[in-house]
Write a protein that holds these residues in place. Structure first.
Motif, PDB file in Angstrom:
ATOM      1  N   LEU A  46     -17.144  15.663  12.928  1.00  0.00           N
ATOM      2  CA  LEU A  46     -15.810  15.811  12.823  1.00  0.00           C
ATOM      3  C   LEU A  46     -14.897  14.446  12.792  1.00  0.00           C
ATOM      4  CD1 LEU A  46     -14.945  18.416  15.411  1.00  0.00           C
ATOM      5  CD2 LEU A  46     -15.078  18.762  13.164  1.00  0.00           C
ATOM      6  N   VAL A  47     -15.398  13.306  13.573  1.00  0.00           N
ATOM      7  CA  VAL A  47     -14.870  12.031  13.163  1.00  0.00           C
ATOM      8  C   VAL A  47     -15.122  11.483  11.876  1.00  0.00           C
ATOM      9  CG1 VAL A  47     -15.088   9.650  14.140  1.00  0.00           C
ATOM     10  CG2 VAL A  47     -15.064  11.300  15.786  1.00  0.00           C
ATOM     11  N   GLY A  48     -16.349  11.749  11.273  1.00  0.00           N
ATOM     12  CA  GLY A  48     -16.517  11.336  10.161  1.00  0.00           C
ATOM     13  C   GLY A  48     -15.735  12.037   9.045  1.00  0.00           C
ATOM     14  N   VAL A  49     -15.337  13.403   9.216  1.00  0.00           N
ATOM     15  CA  VAL A  49     -14.633  13.990   8.328  1.00  0.00           C
ATOM     16  C   VAL A  49     -13.164  13.485   8.296  1.00  0.00           C
ATOM     17  CG1 VAL A  49     -13.819  16.294   7.839  1.00  0.00           C
ATOM     18  CG2 VAL A  49     -16.048  16.204   8.153  1.00  0.00           C
ATOM     19  N   PHE A  50     -12.895  13.486   9.834  1.00  0.00           N
ATOM     20  CA  PHE A  50     -11.378  12.650   9.821  1.00  0.00           C
ATOM     21  C   PHE A  50     -11.196  11.561   9.127  1.00  0.00           C
ATOM     22  CE2 PHE A  50      -8.349  10.259  12.655  1.00  0.00           C
ATOM     23  CZ  PHE A  50      -7.156  11.090  12.097  1.00  0.00           C
ATOM     24  N   GLY A  51     -12.164  10.723   9.256  1.00  0.00           N
ATOM     25  CA  GLY A  51     -12.169   9.343   8.591  1.00  0.00           C
ATOM     26  C   GLY A  51     -11.965   9.504   6.837  1.00  0.00           C
ATOM     27  N   TYR A  52     -12.719  10.602   6.447  1.00  0.00           N
ATOM     28  CA  TYR A  52     -12.593  10.749   4.998  1.00  0.00           C
ATOM     29  C   TYR A  52     -11.030  11.232   4.887  1.00  0.00           C
ATOM     30  CZ  TYR A  52     -17.348  11.066   3.601  1.00  0.00           C
ATOM     31  OH  TYR A  52     -18.803  10.507   3.446  1.00  0.00           O
ATOM     32  N   ALA A  53     -10.619  12.114   5.763  1.00  0.00           N
ATOM     33  CA  ALA A  53      -9.401  12.647   5.296  1.00  0.00           C
ATOM     34  C   ALA A  53      -7.969  11.667   5.375  1.00  0.00           C
ATOM     35  CB  ALA A  53      -8.954  13.720   6.411  1.00  0.00           C
ATOM     36  N   THR A  54      -8.305  10.475   6.374  1.00  0.00           N
ATOM     37  CA  THR A  54      -7.221   9.729   6.433  1.00  0.00           C
ATOM     38  C   THR A  54      -7.407   8.238   5.779  1.00  0.00           C
ATOM     39  OG1 THR A  54      -8.457   8.905   8.505  1.00  0.00           O
ATOM     40  CG2 THR A  54      -6.667  10.507   8.728  1.00  0.00           C
ATOM     41  N   ALA A  55      -8.764   7.851   5.871  1.00  0.00           N
ATOM     42  CA  ALA A  55      -9.114   6.422   5.146  1.00  0.00           C
ATOM     43  C   ALA A  55      -9.244   6.536   3.564  1.00  0.00           C
ATOM     44  CB  ALA A  55     -10.426   6.024   5.949  1.00  0.00           C
ATOM     45  N   THR A  56      -9.410   7.729   3.124  1.00  0.00           N
ATOM     46  CA  THR A  56      -9.539   7.864   1.618  1.00  0.00           C
ATOM     47  C   THR A  56      -8.093   7.723   0.999  1.00  0.00           C
ATOM     48  OG1 THR A  56     -11.348   9.590   1.812  1.00  0.00           O
ATOM     49  CG2 THR A  56     -10.011   9.269  -0.264  1.00  0.00           C
ATOM     50  N   ALA A  57      -7.127   8.301   1.525  1.00  0.00           N
ATOM     51  CA  ALA A  57      -5.938   8.171   1.257  1.00  0.00           C
ATOM     52  C   ALA A  57      -5.197   6.705   1.356  1.00  0.00           C
ATOM     53  CB  ALA A  57      -4.678   9.322   1.770  1.00  0.00           C
ATOM     54  N   LEU A  58      -5.468   6.226   2.514  1.00  0.00           N
ATOM     55  CA  LEU A  58      -5.097   4.628   2.859  1.00  0.00           C
ATOM     56  C   LEU A  58      -5.571   3.639   1.761  1.00  0.00           C
ATOM     57  CD1 LEU A  58      -5.334   4.858   6.878  1.00  0.00           C
ATOM     58  CD2 LEU A  58      -3.343   4.810   5.249  1.00  0.00           C
ATOM     59  N   SER A  59      -7.061   4.043   1.497  1.00  0.00           N
ATOM     60  CA  SER A  59      -7.709   3.196   0.698  1.00  0.00           C
ATOM     61  C   SER A  59      -7.119   2.914  -0.615  1.00  0.00           C
ATOM     62  CB  SER A  59      -9.107   3.213   0.639  1.00  0.00           C
ATOM     63  OG  SER A  59      -9.442   4.545   0.399  1.00  0.00           O
ATOM     64  N   LEU A  60      -6.946   4.376  -1.260  1.00  0.00           N
ATOM     65  CA  LEU A  60      -6.459   4.558  -2.592  1.00  0.00           C
ATOM     66  C   LEU A  60      -5.002   3.997  -2.680  1.00  0.00           C
ATOM     67  CD1 LEU A  60      -7.487   8.304  -3.200  1.00  0.00           C
ATOM     68  CD2 LEU A  60      -8.296   6.140  -4.334  1.00  0.00           C
ATOM     69  N   SER A  61      -4.140   4.098  -1.682  1.00  0.00           N
ATOM     70  CA  SER A  61      -2.832   3.289  -1.628  1.00  0.00           C
ATOM     71  C   SER A  61      -2.954   1.811  -1.537  1.00  0.00           C
ATOM     72  CB  SER A  61      -1.697   3.903  -0.547  1.00  0.00           C
ATOM     73  OG  SER A  61      -2.507   3.822   0.806  1.00  0.00           O
ATOM     74  N   LEU A  62      -3.852   1.425  -0.830  1.00  0.00           N
ATOM     75  CA  LEU A  62      -4.155   0.110  -0.460  1.00  0.00           C
ATOM     76  C   LEU A  62      -4.471  -0.682  -1.712  1.00  0.00           C
ATOM     77  CD1 LEU A  62      -3.715  -2.258   1.574  1.00  0.00           C
ATOM     78  CD2 LEU A  62      -6.204  -1.779   2.438  1.00  0.00           C
ATOM     79  N   GLY A  63      -5.389  -0.211  -2.530  1.00  0.00           N
ATOM     80  CA  GLY A  63      -5.966  -0.713  -3.664  1.00  0.00           C
ATOM     81  C   GLY A  63      -4.959  -0.985  -4.703  1.00  0.00           C
ATOM     82  N   PRO A  64      -4.071  -0.478  -5.198  1.00  0.00           N
ATOM     83  CA  PRO A  64      -3.017  -1.044  -6.110  1.00  0.00           C
ATOM     84  C   PRO A  64      -2.221  -2.182  -5.514  1.00  0.00           C
ATOM     85  CG  PRO A  64      -2.917   1.333  -6.082  1.00  0.00           C
ATOM     86  CD  PRO A  64      -3.698   1.060  -5.020  1.00  0.00           C
ATOM     87  N   LEU A  65      -1.986  -2.118  -4.000  1.00  0.00           N
ATOM     88  CA  LEU A  65      -1.051  -2.926  -3.380  1.00  0.00           C
ATOM     89  C   LEU A  65      -1.924  -4.379  -3.615  1.00  0.00           C
ATOM     90  CD1 LEU A  65       1.403  -3.976  -1.545  1.00  0.00           C
ATOM     91  CD2 LEU A  65       0.126  -3.131   0.197  1.00  0.00           C
ATOM     92  N   LEU A  66      -3.060  -4.415  -3.284  1.00  0.00           N
ATOM     93  CA  LEU A  66      -3.913  -5.594  -3.101  1.00  0.00           C
ATOM     94  C   LEU A  66      -3.932  -6.273  -4.770  1.00  0.00           C
ATOM     95  CD1 LEU A  66      -6.752  -4.718  -0.940  1.00  0.00           C
ATOM     96  CD2 LEU A  66      -4.805  -6.127  -0.584  1.00  0.00           C
ATOM     97  N   ILE A  67      -4.081  -5.197  -5.667  1.00  0.00           N
ATOM     98  CA  ILE A  67      -4.010  -5.834  -6.931  1.00  0.00           C
ATOM     99  C   ILE A  67      -2.619  -6.454  -7.527  1.00  0.00           C
ATOM    100  CG2 ILE A  67      -4.361  -4.858  -9.601  1.00  0.00           C
ATOM    101  CD1 ILE A  67      -5.989  -2.613  -8.608  1.00  0.00           C
ATOM    102  N   ARG A  68      -1.578  -6.021  -7.043  1.00  0.00           N
ATOM    103  CA  ARG A  68      -0.502  -6.576  -7.283  1.00  0.00           C
ATOM    104  C   ARG A  68      -0.268  -7.817  -6.622  1.00  0.00           C
ATOM    105  NH1 ARG A  68       3.683  -1.278  -6.006  1.00  0.00           N
ATOM    106  NH2 ARG A  68       2.378  -0.023  -7.653  1.00  0.00           N
ATOM    107  N   LEU A  69      -0.815  -7.988  -5.261  1.00  0.00           N
ATOM    108  CA  LEU A  69      -0.717  -9.203  -4.735  1.00  0.00           C
ATOM    109  C   LEU A  69      -1.653 -10.279  -5.537  1.00  0.00           C
ATOM    110  CD1 LEU A  69      -0.669  -8.037  -1.065  1.00  0.00           C
ATOM    111  CD2 LEU A  69       1.001  -9.017  -2.209  1.00  0.00           C
ATOM    112  N   GLY A  70      -2.781  -9.797  -5.985  1.00  0.00           N
ATOM    113  CA  GLY A  70      -3.745 -10.791  -6.604  1.00  0.00           C
ATOM    114  C   GLY A  70      -3.202 -11.255  -7.899  1.00  0.00           C
ATOM    115  N   ALA A  71      -2.506 -10.082  -8.381  1.00  0.00           N
ATOM    116  CA  ALA A  71      -1.613 -10.912  -9.738  1.00  0.00           C
ATOM    117  C   ALA A  71      -0.723 -11.767  -9.580  1.00  0.00           C
ATOM    118  CB  ALA A  71      -1.030  -9.283 -10.560  1.00  0.00           C
ATOM    119  N   ARG A  72       0.047 -12.076  -8.535  1.00  0.00           N
ATOM    120  CA  ARG A  72       1.073 -12.929  -8.339  1.00  0.00           C
ATOM    121  C   ARG A  72       0.257 -14.397  -7.921  1.00  0.00           C
ATOM    122  NH1 ARG A  72       5.013  -9.887  -3.686  1.00  0.00           N
ATOM    123  NH2 ARG A  72       5.632  -8.019  -5.211  1.00  0.00           N
TER     124      ARG A  72
END
Length: 220
Positions: A194-220
């Motif tokens: 259950l902890v692993g599945v909860f990680g999939y449910a929360t961390a996947t969305a966070l990482s997908l939203s964090l990726g574009p943010l890091l790309i924008r910071l790197g472009a600056r």
């Protein structure tokens, strides 16, 4: 002679009592295992068919609900939730599938590990992307140091619980559940899953939203 016989009898009774007391007091490192109230259901062709049919239905229903409600989410989250709800509501039915379901689950887990290992090549990764290996190793080191420092030093959690939490975070629910099963931590198999599945449910969305943010910071 009677006095000597009585003394020997008393010594025998004392020895027997001490042996019984020793048997009744397990050491601190041993776990007291209570006998199972329910009889173990043998693995038969019928139980195997029922286990496979039940798991297939849960997977199909979970995939259909995920596709209808949230297509971007992994169907593993909804399927696991349905499985836990079904096992809670229909305890008698799922208790009959416990033995065969566990055997089938272990078999498929071993096949999953074998196929995953056969498809990977550590030497190829070291040659093509050594910086990625160093970055991953740094991530694992920081993750484990914080987990053990906070979990062990602040929260006073048990070591096996922290090891499974780390495994669920890094490897996911399958490897965490397999580790708990291999180490004979039967009470921690479902929490690890259950902890692993909860990680999939929360961390996947966070990482997908964090990726574009890091790309924008790197472009600056």
């Amino acid at each position: 002679m009677a006095t000597a016989g009585e003394g020997e009898t008393n010594d025998t009774d004392t020895t027997t009592t001490s042996i019984q007391t020793t048997k009744l007091e397990p050491s601190l490192s041993e776990e007291i295992i209570l006998p199972n109230e329910e009889e173990q259901v043998p693995i038969t062709t019928t139980s195997i068919v029922h286990s496979l049919a039940t798991s297939s239905i849960l997977v199909c229903v979970g995939s259909a609900i995920t596709a209808a409600v949230c297509p971007n989410l992994s169907s593993l989250v909804v399927t696991s939730l349905l499985t836990v709800i079904s096992a809670t509501m229909f305890k008698g039915y799922f208790a009959k599938l416990r033995t065969s379901g566990t055997a089938i689950g272990i078999l498929f887990l071993q096949m999953f590990f074998a196929s995953s290992g056969a498809a990977g090549s550590l030497l190829l990764v070291l040659r093509r992307a050594p910086s990625l290996v160093a970055f991953s190793a740094l991530q694992l080191f920081i993750h484990f140091a914080i987990l053990m420092g906070v979990g062990k030093g602040v929260l006073r959690l048990k070591s096996n619980e922290l090891y499974l939490a780390s495994n669920a975070n890094v490897g996911g629910p399958t490897t965490a559940a397999a580790m708990a099963q291999a180490k004979d931590w039967s009470k921690l198999v479902l929490p690890a899953l259950l902890v692993g599945v909860f990680g999939y449910a929360t961390a996947t969305a966070l990482s997908l939203s964090l990726g574009p943010l890091l790309i924008r910071l790197g472009a600056r």
